[in-house]
Design an enzyme around this catalytic site. Structure first.
Site, PDB file in Angstrom:
ATOM      1  N   HIS A  88       0.828  -1.200   0.000  1.00 31.09           N
ATOM      2  CA  HIS A  88       0.000   0.000   0.000  1.00 31.09           C
ATOM      3  C   HIS A  88       0.867   1.257   0.000  1.00 31.09           C
ATOM      4  CE1 HIS A  88       1.040  -0.562   4.228  1.00 31.09           C
ATOM      5  NE2 HIS A  88       0.762   0.719   4.429  1.00 31.09           N
ATOM      6  N   ASP A  90       0.391   5.089   1.769  1.00 30.32           N
ATOM      7  CA  ASP A  90      -0.379   5.538   2.926  1.00 30.32           C
ATOM      8  C   ASP A  90      -1.544   6.444   2.533  1.00 30.32           C
ATOM      9  OD1 ASP A  90       1.076   4.189   4.893  1.00 30.32           O
ATOM     10  OD2 ASP A  90       2.560   5.797   5.055  1.00 30.32           O
ATOM     11  N   HIS A 241       4.690   0.097   0.330  1.00 28.90           N
ATOM     12  CA  HIS A 241       5.446  -0.636   1.338  1.00 28.90           C
ATOM     13  C   HIS A 241       4.590  -1.728   1.964  1.00 28.90           C
ATOM     14  CE1 HIS A 241       3.609   2.871   3.323  1.00 28.90           C
ATOM     15  NE2 HIS A 241       3.546   2.142   4.430  1.00 28.90           N
ATOM     16  N   ARG A 255       6.346   7.137  14.176  1.00 30.04           N
ATOM     17  CA  ARG A 255       6.242   7.632  12.811  1.00 30.04           C
ATOM     18  C   ARG A 255       5.748   9.073  12.783  1.00 30.04           C
ATOM     19  NH1 ARG A 255       2.096   4.444   9.263  1.00 30.04           N
ATOM     20  NH2 ARG A 255       0.627   5.819  10.335  1.00 30.04           N
TER      21      ARG A 255
END
Length: 266
Positions: A88, A90, A241, A255
């Site tokens: 995917h 993000d 990723h 993150r």
């Protein structure tokens, strides 16, 4: 790291403010290699955020409450089926998906928990000319519903109707032009892309899985074995990723997601 994606950066301490020259060098490396890896960078959250804001403006991730910390903590012990273990980009269901992400490893299981990235420029460029021309003319629907249902099934307390009202399905081009490099990248993903607009059900059943499967070809990939203190910084626009869900011990990652500066927006 591999021929087509990924580079490891040395000779910089991310705990310290970077000079404009350092930022420019890193940005060029990031645009060239799509994902940069920094080892032995034991930052605190403030240093992590300062480094991120040298490259873009703060993105407020989906589901974050107003006033919450901009640091998103991924703390998992049973990640299988939670969404990261699908290829995917993000938040492509948002009107403006984040430009990039900076993910820092804090704690790892004894074995496992790697992350893979794929080069979607190359995924587009290696299609046959006829299929490239078809994809250039197509749009696709991106919808949060599937990933939300998986999260709810895993026990996360989301209200599906509220989430769907906040992020209704939207159409995006199947081929995205990068605003800084001008290169074309394939822009569909398993997590959010539900159908190709204007094609029949049967055509969708054939073509959309083919495109998704093509993106995960090994020659387009790099795989990172994390260590505590490793930072990965990727361009969300020409990459996908995949978080390998092969562990049952605690894995904790911090993150920050960023949007493009105005001069870099498409």
């Amino acid at each position: 790291m591999t021929k087509h994606i990924g580079a490891e950066v040395t000779g910089v301490d991310l705990r310290e403010p970077l000079s404009p020259e350092q930022v420019a060098t890193l940005r060029q490396g990031w645009l060239t290699h799509l994902v940069l890896f920094f080892r032995d960078q034991h930052l605190d959250d403030e240093q992590h955020l300062r480094f991120a804001l040298g490259f873009g403006t703060l993105n407020h991730p989906a589901f974050k409450k107003d006033g919450a910390s901009p640091i998103h903590v991924l703390d998992q012990t049973s990640p299988k089926g939670e969404g990261g273990d699908e290829w995917h980009s993000d938040n492509t269901f948002e009107p403006t998906p984040p430009m990039g992400s900076l993910l820092r490893c804090v704690q790892l299981p004894d074995v496992g928990g790697d992350t893979c990235w794929a080069n979607t420029y190359l995924a587009y460029e290696t299609l046959s000319p006829s299929l490239r021309r078809l994809c250039d003319d197509l749009t696709a629907v991106h919808d949060i519903t599937s990933s939300m249902k998986k999260a709810i099934a895993k026990g996360h307390p989301f209200d599906l109707e509220e989430v769907q009202a906040r992020w209704p399905p939207l159409e995006r081009p199947v081929v995205r032009v990068h605003p800084e490099t001008g290169r074309r990248a394939l822009f569909v993903n398993r997590a959010s892309t539900t159908r190709l607009v204007g094609l029949s059900d049967r055509e969708n059943e054939a073509l959309l899985p083919l495109l998704n499967d093509h993106i995960r070809s090994p020659e387009f990939q790099v795989r990172l074995k994390w260590r505590p203190g490793t930072m990965a910084f990727w361009d969300n626009r020409p990459t996908q990723h995949y978080a390998v869900a092969d562990y049952t011990e605690r894995r904790r990652m911090h993150r920050v997601t960023i949007n493009a500066f105005p001069q870099h927006r498409d």
